[in-house]
Design an enzyme around this catalytic site. Sequence first.
Site, mmCIF file in Angstrom:
data_model
loop_
_atom_site.group_PDB
_atom_site.id
_atom_site.type_symbol
_atom_site.label_atom_id
_atom_site.label_comp_id
_atom_site.label_asym_id
_atom_site.label_seq_id
_atom_site.Cartn_x
_atom_site.Cartn_y
_atom_site.Cartn_z
ATOM 1 C CG ASN A 1 -32.171 -34.436 -45.594
ATOM 2 O OD1 ASN A 1 -32.008 -34.619 -46.806
ATOM 3 N ND2 ASN A 1 -32.201 -33.236 -45.048
ATOM 4 C CE LYS B 1 -28.637 -32.703 -44.169
ATOM 5 N NZ LYS B 1 -28.002 -31.847 -43.191
ATOM 6 C CG HIS C 1 -33.126 -29.118 -44.029
ATOM 7 N ND1 HIS C 1 -31.890 -28.526 -44.010
ATOM 8 C CD2 HIS C 1 -33.005 -30.275 -43.337
ATOM 9 C CE1 HIS C 1 -31.058 -29.316 -43.339
ATOM 10 N NE2 HIS C 1 -31.704 -30.381 -42.931
ATOM 11 C CD GLU D 1 -28.351 -28.694 -44.846
ATOM 12 O OE1 GLU D 1 -28.854 -29.451 -45.692
ATOM 13 O OE2 GLU D 1 -27.733 -29.111 -43.834
ATOM 14 C CD GLU E 1 -33.323 -31.441 -39.217
ATOM 15 O OE1 GLU E 1 -32.841 -32.574 -39.163
ATOM 16 O OE2 GLU E 1 -33.309 -30.755 -40.241
ATOM 17 N N GLY F 1 -24.751 -31.364 -38.901
ATOM 18 C CA GLY F 1 -23.488 -31.626 -39.589
ATOM 19 C C GLY F 1 -22.260 -31.172 -38.826
ATOM 20 C CB SER G 1 -24.751 -34.244 -34.692
ATOM 21 O OG SER G 1 -24.127 -33.251 -35.497
HETATM 22 O O1 LIG Z 1 -29.978 -31.815 -41.343
HETATM 23 C C1 LIG Z 1 -30.126 -32.917 -40.843
HETATM 24 C C2 LIG Z 1 -31.252 -33.784 -41.219
HETATM 25 O O2 LIG Z 1 -32.182 -33.100 -41.994
HETATM 26 C C3 LIG Z 1 -29.168 -33.423 -39.851
HETATM 27 O O3 LIG Z 1 -27.948 -33.612 -40.462
HETATM 28 P P1 LIG Z 1 -26.782 -34.383 -39.662
HETATM 29 O O4 LIG Z 1 -27.421 -35.634 -39.086
HETATM 30 O O5 LIG Z 1 -25.755 -34.696 -40.712
HETATM 31 O O6 LIG Z 1 -26.312 -33.458 -38.600
#
Ligand SMILES: O=C(CO)COP(=O)(O)O
Length: 302
Positions: free
Chosen positions: A58, A60, A142, A144, A212, A218, A258
Amino acid sequence: MAAPSSLASSHLSRLAAAGAPAPQPHHQNHQLRLGCSRRRAQRLVAMAGSGKFFVGGNWKCNGTKESISKLVSDLNAATLESDVDVVVAPPFIYIDQVKSSLTDRIEVSAQNTWIGKGGAFTGEISAEQLVDIGCQWVILGHSERRHVIGEDDQFIGKKAAYALSQNLKVMACIGELLEEREAGKTFDVCFKQMKAFADNITDWKNVVIAYEPVWAIGTGKVASPEQAQEVHAAVRDWLKTNVSADVASTVRIIYGGSVNAANCAELAKKEDIDGFLVGGASLKGPDFATICNSVTSKKVTA
Ligand SMILES: O=C(CO)COP(=O)(O)O
């Protein structure tokens, strides 16, 4: 917080030292263990079909035409194990660039889509448009989008139904906030999010579930393999009770939060971890390839 008796204290100290939140206090490890060997036998049979290891990247809201061109050429040059499905999710505006330059070995996903047929919905992208440019997948739910943009369970569930009806495959994301984990509500939250998907999905063959935990996204605080396995097994049991034994044994449940080239192998060894959804580390081609190839750790323990 009370520690679950089934986890060794040395493991708990390691978690604490790494700054990771404690495992769930109300977990029914006992019940999960009883069902374990039968479930594994069922799933190994299913592996021959749709159950390939799955790794999604992803990206983002990251990248430029130039950086994406470099990432695509790194991915094109990578050697990937054959028994892993690999998908990348660029920002909408770069999907076309990626589709026209990336090897067919890797499928392409959007990071979101509109809830229904396109039309007068300023700023949105429809499932039909994604299919039109050759996009095969979409990430929905997701954290976010849930917690920054404010999408709720019902909205996300309806998006999943519409995307599937248009032949997009769906990475359906679930996961708890730190305060929800600390309050012992991880399973309640994940099951509620699962129910909204299940209420809207009739055929699960084009669905991958991504667990997740929000506190791991992150932050560099990856869930321990035991923490991730605990939730994956619970979600699989939930599917068995609330959807069907067949879906529970065949649907892939991947972990995100992560994940990197250094921690993926240990996570991949866990029985119910069928792959990863990777954020930051998916922006580095060689690291992402290492994560895809962590399927080899799975083979050793299967
Ligand atoms: O949100 C994520 C994948 O959709 C995970 O993000 P990170 O791997 O940067 O923690």
